[in-house]
Design a protein around this motif. Sequence first.
Motif, short mmCIF file in Angstrom:
data_model
loop_
_atom_site.label_atom_id
_atom_site.label_comp_id
_atom_site.label_asym_id
_atom_site.label_seq_id
_atom_site.Cartn_x
_atom_site.Cartn_y
_atom_site.Cartn_z
N ALA A 92 0.95 -1.22 -0.02
CA ALA A 92 -0.06 0.02 -0.28
C ALA A 92 0.88 1.41 0.10
O ALA A 92 0.44 2.50 -0.52
CB ALA A 92 -1.02 0.03 1.33
N GLU A 93 2.04 1.24 0.34
CA GLU A 93 3.05 2.40 0.56
C GLU A 93 3.42 2.77 -0.70
O GLU A 93 3.87 3.93 -0.89
CB GLU A 93 4.20 2.05 1.36
CG GLU A 93 3.66 1.79 2.90
CD GLU A 93 5.07 1.52 3.87
OE1 GLU A 93 6.20 1.38 3.16
OE2 GLU A 93 5.07 1.26 5.02
N ARG A 94 3.36 1.77 -1.78
CA ARG A 94 3.61 2.12 -3.11
C ARG A 94 2.57 2.68 -4.19
O ARG A 94 2.79 2.97 -5.15
CB ARG A 94 4.29 0.85 -3.75
CG ARG A 94 5.33 0.06 -3.07
CD ARG A 94 5.98 -0.96 -3.69
NE ARG A 94 6.84 -1.81 -2.75
CZ ARG A 94 7.50 -2.66 -3.45
NH1 ARG A 94 7.64 -3.08 -4.57
NH2 ARG A 94 8.12 -3.79 -2.68
N ARG A 95 1.38 2.86 -3.61
CA ARG A 95 0.34 3.50 -4.34
C ARG A 95 0.65 4.76 -4.69
O ARG A 95 1.19 5.43 -3.78
CB ARG A 95 -0.96 3.59 -3.28
CG ARG A 95 -1.76 2.25 -3.22
CD ARG A 95 -2.94 2.21 -2.98
NE ARG A 95 -2.85 2.53 -1.18
CZ ARG A 95 -3.88 2.35 -0.40
NH1 ARG A 95 -4.73 1.41 -0.52
NH2 ARG A 95 -3.34 2.80 0.70
N ALA A 96 0.34 5.33 -5.86
CA ALA A 96 0.48 6.47 -6.32
C ALA A 96 -0.95 6.92 -6.98
O ALA A 96 -1.78 6.28 -7.21
CB ALA A 96 1.35 6.73 -7.54
N ALA A 130 -1.91 -0.12 -11.98
CA ALA A 130 -3.15 -0.90 -12.23
C ALA A 130 -2.95 -2.26 -11.68
O ALA A 130 -3.71 -2.85 -10.69
CB ALA A 130 -3.58 -1.03 -13.59
N LEU A 131 -1.46 -2.77 -11.83
CA LEU A 131 -1.40 -4.16 -11.32
C LEU A 131 -1.19 -3.96 -9.72
O LEU A 131 -1.66 -4.94 -8.89
CB LEU A 131 0.04 -4.65 -11.92
CG LEU A 131 0.21 -5.36 -13.01
CD1 LEU A 131 1.56 -5.61 -13.48
CD2 LEU A 131 -0.40 -6.58 -12.87
N LEU A 132 -0.43 -3.07 -9.13
CA LEU A 132 -0.69 -2.97 -7.70
C LEU A 132 -1.93 -2.67 -7.16
O LEU A 132 -2.15 -3.53 -6.07
CB LEU A 132 0.24 -1.55 -7.55
CG LEU A 132 0.29 -1.10 -6.13
CD1 LEU A 132 1.14 -2.15 -5.21
CD2 LEU A 132 1.05 0.02 -5.76
#
Length: 262
Positions: free
Chosen positions: A150-154, A225-227
Amino acid sequence: MSTPPPQHVRAAFGAKNAEPVLIERGPVWRCDDVALRPASSPAEAAWVAQTLGELHVPDLRIARPIRSSDGRYVVGGWAGFRFIEGRAEPRYDEVVSASLRLHQATADLPRPRFLNLRADVFALADRAAWGEEKAPLDVDLGGKLFDEFAERRAKVGLKSQVVHGDLFGNVLFVGEAAPGIIDFTAFHRPAEWAAAVVVVDAMAWGGADDAIAKRWSHLPEWPQALLHALLFRLAVHALHPKSTPRSMRGLERAAHQIGEMV
């Protein structure tokens, strides 16, 4: 559902004398040329029936809904549609392609009102994946990994629209015929996200090769989208009462591959 549709339901959909046959994993029962499936939400079932009844997608077979003898889409908790041949097969790139064609056709559909009322595991997981709501995620069954990713969400600039969010295992193939679809699990998210959910599922539980994620990297904002698709599946797994450490291993494998792309 191991109990077949009762006779009055079969009769209502024109299959009174048919012997119900459970189709593979279910919960669909074939009654001659009619197929019946449980419909827990009449509003959602009616929306699906109206949508699939009017939808025309190039190179995609669609099981058309059937009204009962008195005009209803749902009778006794069951919805009916025309049976189409086929079974799920590990043709995952074709499923992704079918997803993209399907969602070109649904791009202008209005957001269904019943989405606002959903409170099941999948709705909670969806909102958690997009950072719209907190969910009580089991740490050992996906919650810990969810927090890490979740920390990598943009911020995503993709357009949300009506999409089918559960196509893995639900697209039917028979020979060289066009892929078939018999239901519609509606979400209001980007079409790229729906394609990414197929990829995540295929990597986690379908034995797909690791390169499948990269083969669709030409799609807009594909890493995010993958994340978001991975976060959705991790949240589902962490919330679902039937999840197990064994099924978690597939998601860990998918997460490892996707982690290299985001």
